[in-house]
Scaffold this motif. Structure first.
Motif, PDB file in Angstrom:
ATOM      1  N   ASP A 221       0.824  -1.207   0.000  1.00  0.00           N
ATOM      2  CA  ASP A 221       0.000   0.000   0.000  1.00  0.00           C
ATOM      3  C   ASP A 221       0.858   1.257   0.000  1.00  0.00           C
ATOM      4  N   ASP A 222       1.975   1.190   0.726  1.00  0.00           N
ATOM      5  CA  ASP A 222       2.870   2.336   0.868  1.00  0.00           C
ATOM      6  C   ASP A 222       3.981   2.234  -0.168  1.00  0.00           C
ATOM      7  N   PRO A 223       4.060   3.165  -1.138  1.00  0.00           N
ATOM      8  CA  PRO A 223       5.120   3.095  -2.143  1.00  0.00           C
ATOM      9  C   PRO A 223       6.517   3.081  -1.540  1.00  0.00           C
ATOM     10  N   GLY A 224       6.676   3.613  -0.334  1.00  0.00           N
ATOM     11  CA  GLY A 224       7.989   3.605   0.309  1.00  0.00           C
ATOM     12  C   GLY A 224       8.468   2.220   0.681  1.00  0.00           C
ATOM     13  N   GLN A 225       7.539   1.258   0.779  1.00  0.00           N
ATOM     14  CA  GLN A 225       7.917  -0.099   1.153  1.00  0.00           C
ATOM     15  C   GLN A 225       8.449  -0.909  -0.029  1.00  0.00           C
ATOM     16  N   THR A 226       8.319  -0.391  -1.235  1.00  0.00           N
ATOM     17  CA  THR A 226       8.732  -1.170  -2.400  1.00  0.00           C
ATOM     18  C   THR A 226      10.229  -1.425  -2.412  1.00  0.00           C
ATOM     19  N   THR A 227      10.997  -0.658  -1.633  1.00  0.00           N
ATOM     20  CA  THR A 227      12.443  -0.895  -1.586  1.00  0.00           C
ATOM     21  C   THR A 227      12.768  -2.235  -0.929  1.00  0.00           C
ATOM     22  N   GLU A 228      11.792  -2.813  -0.219  1.00  0.00           N
ATOM     23  CA  GLU A 228      12.050  -4.088   0.447  1.00  0.00           C
ATOM     24  C   GLU A 228      12.191  -5.229  -0.549  1.00  0.00           C
ATOM     25  N   ALA A 229      11.548  -5.128  -1.707  1.00  0.00           N
ATOM     26  CA  ALA A 229      11.597  -6.203  -2.695  1.00  0.00           C
ATOM     27  C   ALA A 229      12.905  -6.147  -3.465  1.00  0.00           C
ATOM     28  N   LYS A 230      13.630  -7.258  -3.491  1.00  0.00           N
ATOM     29  CA  LYS A 230      14.893  -7.357  -4.208  1.00  0.00           C
ATOM     30  C   LYS A 230      14.813  -8.512  -5.191  1.00  0.00           C
ATOM     31  N   PRO A 231      15.640  -8.477  -6.230  1.00  0.00           N
ATOM     32  CA  PRO A 231      15.577  -9.559  -7.230  1.00  0.00           C
ATOM     33  C   PRO A 231      15.709 -10.946  -6.632  1.00  0.00           C
ATOM     34  N   GLU A 232      16.605 -11.110  -5.649  1.00  0.00           N
ATOM     35  CA  GLU A 232      16.774 -12.447  -5.070  1.00  0.00           C
ATOM     36  C   GLU A 232      15.541 -12.881  -4.284  1.00  0.00           C
ATOM     37  N   HIS A 233      14.771 -11.907  -3.745  1.00  0.00           N
ATOM     38  CA  HIS A 233      13.518 -12.256  -3.090  1.00  0.00           C
ATOM     39  C   HIS A 233      12.527 -12.826  -4.098  1.00  0.00           C
ATOM     40  N   ILE A 234      12.471 -12.210  -5.269  1.00  0.00           N
ATOM     41  CA  ILE A 234      11.557 -12.676  -6.312  1.00  0.00           C
ATOM     42  C   ILE A 234      11.930 -14.094  -6.732  1.00  0.00           C
ATOM     43  N   ASP A 235      13.225 -14.362  -6.855  1.00  0.00           N
ATOM     44  CA  ASP A 235      13.678 -15.724  -7.178  1.00  0.00           C
ATOM     45  C   ASP A 235      13.112 -16.734  -6.185  1.00  0.00           C
ATOM     46  N   THR A 236      13.258 -16.418  -4.905  1.00  0.00           N
ATOM     47  CA  THR A 236      12.829 -17.344  -3.860  1.00  0.00           C
ATOM     48  C   THR A 236      11.316 -17.538  -3.876  1.00  0.00           C
ATOM     49  N   ILE A 237      10.572 -16.436  -3.988  1.00  0.00           N
ATOM     50  CA  ILE A 237       9.103 -16.521  -3.995  1.00  0.00           C
ATOM     51  C   ILE A 237       8.610 -17.344  -5.176  1.00  0.00           C
ATOM     52  N   LEU A 238       9.159 -17.092  -6.354  1.00  0.00           N
ATOM     53  CA  LEU A 238       8.698 -17.812  -7.542  1.00  0.00           C
ATOM     54  C   LEU A 238       9.097 -19.279  -7.503  1.00  0.00           C
ATOM     55  N   ARG A 239      10.252 -19.562  -6.919  1.00  0.00           N
ATOM     56  CA  ARG A 239      10.673 -20.955  -6.821  1.00  0.00           C
ATOM     57  C   ARG A 239       9.711 -21.731  -5.920  1.00  0.00           C
ATOM     58  N   VAL A 240       9.329 -21.158  -4.780  1.00  0.00           N
ATOM     59  CA  VAL A 240       8.369 -21.809  -3.901  1.00  0.00           C
ATOM     60  C   VAL A 240       7.000 -21.893  -4.580  1.00  0.00           C
ATOM     61  N   ALA A 241       6.604 -20.807  -5.253  1.00  0.00           N
ATOM     62  CA  ALA A 241       5.292 -20.779  -5.903  1.00  0.00           C
ATOM     63  C   ALA A 241       5.171 -21.851  -6.978  1.00  0.00           C
ATOM     64  N   ARG A 242       6.232 -22.067  -7.732  1.00  0.00           N
ATOM     65  CA  ARG A 242       6.183 -23.093  -8.786  1.00  0.00           C
ATOM     66  C   ARG A 242       5.839 -24.467  -8.216  1.00  0.00           C
ATOM     67  N   GLN A 243       6.278 -24.726  -7.009  1.00  0.00           N
ATOM     68  CA  GLN A 243       6.072 -26.037  -6.414  1.00  0.00           C
ATOM     69  C   GLN A 243       4.713 -26.197  -5.749  1.00  0.00           C
ATOM     70  N   HIS A 244       3.940 -25.099  -5.657  1.00  0.00           N
ATOM     71  CA  HIS A 244       2.656 -25.165  -4.971  1.00  0.00           C
ATOM     72  C   HIS A 244       1.471 -24.715  -5.821  1.00  0.00           C
ATOM     73  N   TYR A 245       1.734 -24.166  -6.997  1.00  0.00           N
ATOM     74  CA  TYR A 245       0.647 -23.664  -7.845  1.00  0.00           C
ATOM     75  C   TYR A 245       0.825 -24.164  -9.272  1.00  0.00           C
ATOM     76  N   ASP A 246      -0.314 -24.381  -9.934  1.00  0.00           N
ATOM     77  CA  ASP A 246      -0.262 -24.791 -11.341  1.00  0.00           C
ATOM     78  C   ASP A 246       0.141 -23.626 -12.235  1.00  0.00           C
ATOM     79  N   TYR A 247      -0.362 -22.431 -11.910  1.00  0.00           N
ATOM     80  CA  TYR A 247      -0.033 -21.235 -12.684  1.00  0.00           C
ATOM     81  C   TYR A 247       0.271 -20.087 -11.729  1.00  0.00           C
TER      82      TYR A 247
END
Length: 390
Positions: A221-247
């Motif tokens: 909600d707060d644009p100031g919080q977007t600095t928390e997201a880093k490329p390596e975080h996205i890697d980790t989230i998507l890797r876990v998501a692939r194993q639990h979701y079809d799409y």
């Protein structure tokens, strides 16, 4: 999977342990030794499945020690890490059966890809192998968020798939508002702040649940919080998501930055969304030029034309000639149904199931899943309210 790390570097141990804990199933780095000799002199009572050896400070004698260790743990897989070149040691390691060598400093993606290969060879099956589809607006107002969110609902409802949508807008992301009136308890930034906790149940608990099988991970909600997201975080989230979701659907927005690029690098398909107008076509050409410069496979990039009306001065053939990309699908101009859906935060399939937009989304589900199931006819009939006598 249990692992033993052989290294004097305590920071490397903490890094690998953190990355291992984020995997599904987790990699448990439960023990460490400071050297190959230490590992031989203090063998583990329960043999690990994976042994990771930091050979950055290796000397000539370590070749013999490594061969002895591979014989002692003959059933284990070995992975070497180094920040130096040790050609003689690497040759001896290969002869001893070592197949994975990673360069230090550690690249997390390379680590996980190596572990995936080892897990596959060891017969460790992943829970799922989800596909990642990215929707990106060629121009503001193209309708990419409406299509991605409503397509996610359609995919879960019509095709009985488990679907996750991640709102990657860096500022003012509002994907949840298109399909729900729930306030997200957790956002993408919150997940990134607690990335060491992530696993399937934790990710599921962070979602806005729109329907059985469909959840949305909201943007901050707060644009100031977007600095928390880093490329390596996205890697980790998507890797876990692939194993639990079809799409896994990504609502990328228009920004091209380190985070969105890392997400786009992992996709199975990218769907630029545009309307059949010259400003959209101009911006689409710029976007496609960026994708080509990044080396993205052209066949994985398919256009979706929103608010399409037949008989206009610009035709789909003109769009293909101008952009050199295939049009995957067209969504008709169904202004009233779409506007009512967005204003009420209710998926158009639920609110106006007989509308042209709803039928188009059902068609898109069949296009993306590449199959029409005869047994599903009753489901479509129920969705659109058709009886046997119709």
């Amino acid at each position: 999977m249990k692992a033993l790390l052989i290294s004097r570097d305590t920071q490397l141990y903490a890094e690998i342990a953190s990355q291992g804990a984020a995997r599904v199933p987790p990699l448990n780095v439960g023990a460490s030794r400071v050297s190959l000799r230490d590992a031989l002199e203090r063998p583990l009572p329960d043999a690990p499945s994976l042994i990771i050896v930091d050979i950055s400070d290796a000397d000539a004698a370590d070749g013999d020690l490594l061969e002895r260790l591979t014989r002692h743990y003959s059933a284990a897989h070995f992975m070497l890490m180094t920040d130096n070149h040790h050609p003689d040691l690497l040759i001896r390691a290969m002869r001893a059966g070592v197949r994975e060598v990673l360069q230090l400093p550690l690249v997390h993606r390379a680590l996980h890809e190596a572990i995936d290969r080892i897990a596959a060879s060891a017969g460790v099956a992943a829970m799922r192998d989800g596909k990642i589809l990215a929707f990106i607006a060629c121009k503001g107002g193209s309708g990419a968020t409406f299509i991605s969110t409503n397509f996610g609902y359609a995919l879960a409802t019509l095709a009985d798939k488990k679907v996750l949508l991640i709102d990657l807008h860096r500022q003012f992301g509002d994907a949840t508002l298109y399909v729900s009136d729930q306030r997200p308890a957790m956002t993408l930034s919150d997940v990134c702040q607690q990335i060491a906790r992530i696993d399937g149940p934790f990710l599921e608990s962070c979602l806005v649940h729109v329907a059985p099988g469909f959840g949305v991970l909201a943007a901050a909600d707060d644009p100031g919080q977007t600095t928390e997201a880093k490329p390596e975080h996205i890697d980790t989230i998507l890797r876990v998501a692939r194993q639990h979701y079809d799409y896994i659907l990504l609502d990328v927005g228009r920004q091209i930055d380190a985070v969105s690029l890392r997400a786009l690098d992992t996709t199975d398909a990218i769907y630029p969304v545009l309307q059949l107008a010259l400003p959209d076509i101009r911006d689409a050409r710029r976007l496609l030029d960026i994708f080509r410069s990044l080396g993205y496979v052209t066949d994985h990039i398919r256009l979706i034309v929103n608010r399409y009306e037949k008989g206009g001065k610009l035709r789909l053939a003109d769009l293909h000639a101008a952009l050199g990309a295939e049009v995957l699908h067209t969504v008709p101009n169904d202004y009233i149904a779409v506007t009512d859906s967005v204003n009420q935060g209710i998926p158009v399939l639920q609110l106006a199931r007989g509308s042209a937009a709803a039928r188009s989304l059902a068609d898109l589900v069949e296009v993306v899943t590449a199959r029409r199931i005869p047994e599903a006819k009753g489901l479509f009939d129920r969705l659109f309210g058709r009886g046997e006598d119709d």
